[in-house]
Enzyme design. Structure first.
Site, short mmCIF file in Angstrom:
data_model
loop_
_atom_site.label_atom_id
_atom_site.label_comp_id
_atom_site.label_asym_id
_atom_site.label_seq_id
_atom_site.Cartn_x
_atom_site.Cartn_y
_atom_site.Cartn_z
N ASP A 77 -4.91 10.69 15.83
CA ASP A 77 -5.37 10.38 14.48
C ASP A 77 -5.99 8.99 14.43
OD1 ASP A 77 -5.84 11.00 11.83
OD2 ASP A 77 -3.91 10.26 11.13
N GLY A 131 0.81 -1.22 0.00
CA GLY A 131 0.00 0.00 0.00
C GLY A 131 0.84 1.25 0.00
N GLY A 164 0.50 5.59 1.06
CA GLY A 164 -0.27 6.59 1.77
C GLY A 164 0.42 7.92 1.66
N GLY A 165 -0.13 8.93 2.35
CA GLY A 165 0.46 10.26 2.29
C GLY A 165 1.88 10.33 2.81
#
Length: 435
Positions: free
Chosen positions: A237, A121, A123-124
């Site tokens: 978060d 994966g 992500g940011g």
């Protein structure tokens, strides 16, 4: 040639091959080559075009901007293979057309004693790989920071310190941080591998999660939060992407990279800026006020709402609009959106997402007690897959005894009426034949 691959968002896993000289538009409009159901994207958000073996991206005057590798673009920008384009909640990668989701990048290399096996994966913050730690012959998650973050030395130092702090945490519901380091220009950290994927993966796959299965998942995370809370750590978060499941089905909290160590304080300031994800952020956190562990309880409550209903608490045309709704608006009640959810569970989640922190559970321990009280049999038993099992959480095996008795009486009256009608018909026939 190359392709666009959707890493995150409603079309996750979708691929779009880029043809020479043809512009591919991405946005909410049905006429776009990639049509997104993402409220944070514009109808025509950005477009990518291939020219002479080179690739370019252009923002089309979108409301929320287009970002390449974390930086907003204001003019046509050239892309390289591996670059990431972010629009709203959607993340798209530019990959070689023969590159599969699990290959490319660092796959096949050995870095700092880790053999990179598979890309799982992006992500940011970077890319995640499944890797084998050669020295211990164990499978781990190997996370590589994005180049735009790797060049920020202040961020790297803070990130390294926080990963080391996370490594000191030892709890069955917190993913273990195993290593952090640098190999040439590659900054990485290593954590235990979560074979079961994230809560976000489960929601995407199933649409929504039945209460019988959601409660044990929420309990796992609440226990991890209680442990962190007792050690003065606020995650800040908590969201479905940061909650994962191991191969035994145990829920664990991951990515403490932006966690805030209170160092004995009862509350944490946000002097370095407001962090968190718009769909799950607590009102006081969105407002830039001091926060404590109750902000994480709110994040878990917003996650629970999404799990049970299949949708987030709020939507909007921008991150700012969504965050403002967390501060000012009440979400649609769970019992209205998802009437199959037990009222007792609705009440727990509603208290978790109260606007005023004082009206939420005072600690994760209190939340654990509330979740455990929902029905020991349903929580401890086999986790059902289908929503038809949800009545077990109400403390019954189905409808109530009163309802069953009413139905039985109604059935008896109907049968008696039919028999009576038949007898009357027989009597009439008998009388007619005698006349």
């Amino acid at each position: 040639m190359a392709k666009l691959y959707v890493e995150r968002g409603s079309l996750r896993g979708r691929e779009l091959i880029l043809a020479e000289g043809k512009a591919c538009t991405v946005g909410r409009s049905s006429s776009c080559a990639l049509s997104l159901s993402d409220h944070l994207t514009s109808r025509e958000h950005f477009r990518v075009i291939a020219k002479g073996g080179r690739y370019f991206v252009e923002d089309l005057g979108s409301s929320n901007g287009t970002f390449v590798n974390g930086a907003q673009i204001t003019k046509v920008s050239e892309l390289k293979l591996g670059d990431q384009i972010e629009a709203g909640d959607t993340l798209v990668s530019l990959l070689a057309d023969d590159e599969r989701r699990t290959t490319g990048g660092l796959v096949g290399r050995e870095i700092a004693g880790y053999q990179i096996l598979e890309r799982v994966g992006r992500g940011g913050m970077g890319t995640v790989y499944r890797a084998r730690q050669v020295s211990l012959d164990r499978i781990v998650a190997f996370k590589v920071l994005s180049p735009n973050l790797a060049g920020d030395q202040e961020f790297i130092q803070r990130f390294t310190d926080e990963v080391r702090a996370a490594a000191s945490l030892a709890h069955p519901n917190i993913a273990r941080a195993l290593d952090v380091g640098q190999d040439d220009a590659t900054h990485y950290f290593v954590m235990e591998f979560m074979a079961g994927g994230s809560f976000d993966d489960r929601i995407e796959k199933e649409g929504r999660i039945a209460p019988d299965r959601a409660v044990p998942m929420l309990l796992d995370i609440a226990r991890g939060l209680a442990y962190a809370e007792e050690r003065g750590i606020v995650h800040r978060d908590i969201k479905p992407e940061n909650l994962m499941v191991d191969e035994q089905g145990v829920g664990k909290i991951v990515d403490l990279g932006i966690a805030c160590e209170r160092k004995g304080k009862s509350r944490a300031d946000q002097s370095e800026g407001v962090f968190g994800s718009a769909h799950y952020i607590a009102p006081e956190q969105a407002s830039g006020e001091k926060i404590d562990s109750r902000a994480d309880i709110y994040g878990l409550g917003a996650t629970a709402y999404h799990m049970l209903t299949g949708r987030t608490m709020f939507t909007g045309e921008s991150q700012e609009e969504i965050m403002a709704k967390h501060v000012d608006e009440a979400p649609e009640p769970i019992e209205k959106v998802a009437p199959w959810v037990p009222r007792s569970l609705c009440a727990v989640v509603t208290r978790m997402v109260a606007k005023d922190p004082d009206e939420r559970y005072g600690s994760a321990r209190e939340l654990i007690e509330a979740l455990e009280s929902l029905g020991a049999g349903a929580v401890a038993g086999v986790r059902p897959i289908e929503l038809r099992h949800v009545d077990r959480l109400r403390g019954t095996s189905g409808t109530s005894r009163t309802d069953r008795l009413k139905r039985e009486r109604r059935t008896k009256f109907i049968i008696a009426g039919v028999i009576g009608g038949l007898l009357l018909l027989v009597a009439l026939v008998f009388l007619l034949t005698r006349l």
